[in-house]
Enzyme design. Sequence first.
Site: not given
Length: 615
Positions: A2, A27, A75, A101-102, A488, A492, A495, A511, A610
Amino acid sequence: MCGIVGYIGHKEAYPILVGGLRRLEYRGYDSAGVSVLHNGNIQTFKCKGKVSGLEALVSGAGVPEGTVGIGHTRWATHGPPNDVNAHPHTSGDGQLVMIHNGIIENYGTLREELTARGHQFNSDTDTEVLIHLIEDIRRNADVSIFEAVRIALNEVVGAYAIVVMDRNTPNQLIAAKKGSPLVVGIGREGDYYIASDATPIVEYTKNVVYLEEEEIAIVDVEEGFKLMDIKNRERTPYVQELELKLEALEKGGFEHFMLKEIYEQPRSVLDSMRGRLRPDVGRVELGGIRDYIKRFVHAKRIIILGCGTSWHAGLVGEYLFEDLARIPVEVEYASEFRYRNPVITEEDVVIAISQSGETADTLAAIELAKSKGATIIGICNVIGSSIPRATHAGSYTHAGPEIGVASTKAFTAQVTVLTLMALHVAREKGSITESRFHRLLIDLDAIPDKVERVLEKNEQIKFIADYYKNVSNALYLGRGYNFPVALEGALKLKEISYIHAEGYPAAEMKHGPIALIDEEMPVFFIAPRGGAYEKIVSNIQEVKARKGKIIAIVTEGEKQVKSMADHTIEIPDTDECLMPLLTVIPLQLLSYHVAVMRGCNVDQPRNLAKSVTVE
Ligand code: F6R
């Protein structure tokens, strides 16, 4: 998560708010809204979707006038993204508006109590409950807006960064913070800018105050700036100068922030090493941890905490510290660690890694480890953020602002700082030979130029991306130092392009994952020369035998893998322990190109944001 922006002063608020929201959109971007106060009226515009949608809505209705206002990009936590749940939220009497925000954890109970007292709610959000609570307190106790906010914040459980605007107090905005970041910019013309990070503020002023936990700022165009806390004690604001540069927040000619940030890596890796790496005099010096170096030397164990990409960097750190400094390392997901009743002693050194410095789980894990007496060292990118303030000491990565939601240059900067730290500790401890130490300093010094050389492979990588852009699944395999890079690379890809991808240690393939391999399955091998090379060649043969498509990252001049792979990307040679700094680059570029070719929004992938400031 947010984005919050507020302005009060003598300029028109709307352009400042919407410009700020554009900067903050990384954000959160599922809905956006603004409220502007003028002549005793509050005009609110809000809608589901991006800031551009909000701008279209406003331009259709006429831009609101007024020199005070608040804006938000969301968000979603409570309730789906839609017009009603978008912020700002309004009190029942229409006098107050608020952005938040929160998460207010006790919002359910508060909502029931307020409903019983006659309040009606339009949205599903915890934010609407809080603004109704503030309204309720103000009406019943007949107190100022500051006092009503203060009393309300004593009743809530959870995290918040809020800005409240009151129709009856047009000269003031009230801002408060707990658990979610908030910064107040002090303008040159008696005006004030409030935001969840400094990105919307930097073009107007360099003087900022980061709010501390449970502080409430009263910004008043007539009476100035006053800082209180929720216990009603006056606090002294600490005004600091922003180092952030405006150009760092622009795309600088690149199509996306992500691509710009990938290309910045020769520079950002260099910036992470600047003044710290001295091959000329054979020294590594990390000023930020100088006073704590003995704690490292005597540490029984290092615990590395992080989430997502920062956790992957932490895994590289495990290999580095064990290999070079001979200290046992555990790498923990902060979100698991904090709820696991872990065994932590005063002889543990905890390294917390975070690009944003605001990740809620990492912060909570730090507090837990701190309460048990461990030494906490931070590796963060955002200067002045919450994690560096919560740690005993640390080193900034100095990679510059990372705006693309998918982390790229932050990863290489984190790995660079971890390498410097491990070398520094190893030298102090005497666990590394002189010759290896000196060779590594020289090799590390050469990394920025080698990153540059990997970036020159962009066209070839784009070609490979085109070949695989329509796949539904992908496997990433690596060993040793390159196992975290496999994780990683897979993160990438998934996402930003929404292709299902998994990273594994290459030997684990037998395995289970080997069952997935057929002629449709691309398998990305990170196979530079080094200790595990022969082993990974065998793994490549196993995939080849099952007709999997092989894309391999190999060292320049390599022949054996080349003869087996469908595609190879050559990278310069370096010491095995520095390889992640090079091998990750082609995987970042590949994911970027695949996502662009699939028409995905690279800088704002769906559902992500983010800076994950909620747990
Ligand atoms: C992935 C990504 C996330 C972050 C994670 C931790 O590209 O960006 O996985 O790495 O949310 O964030 P920080 O490093 O800010 O704590």
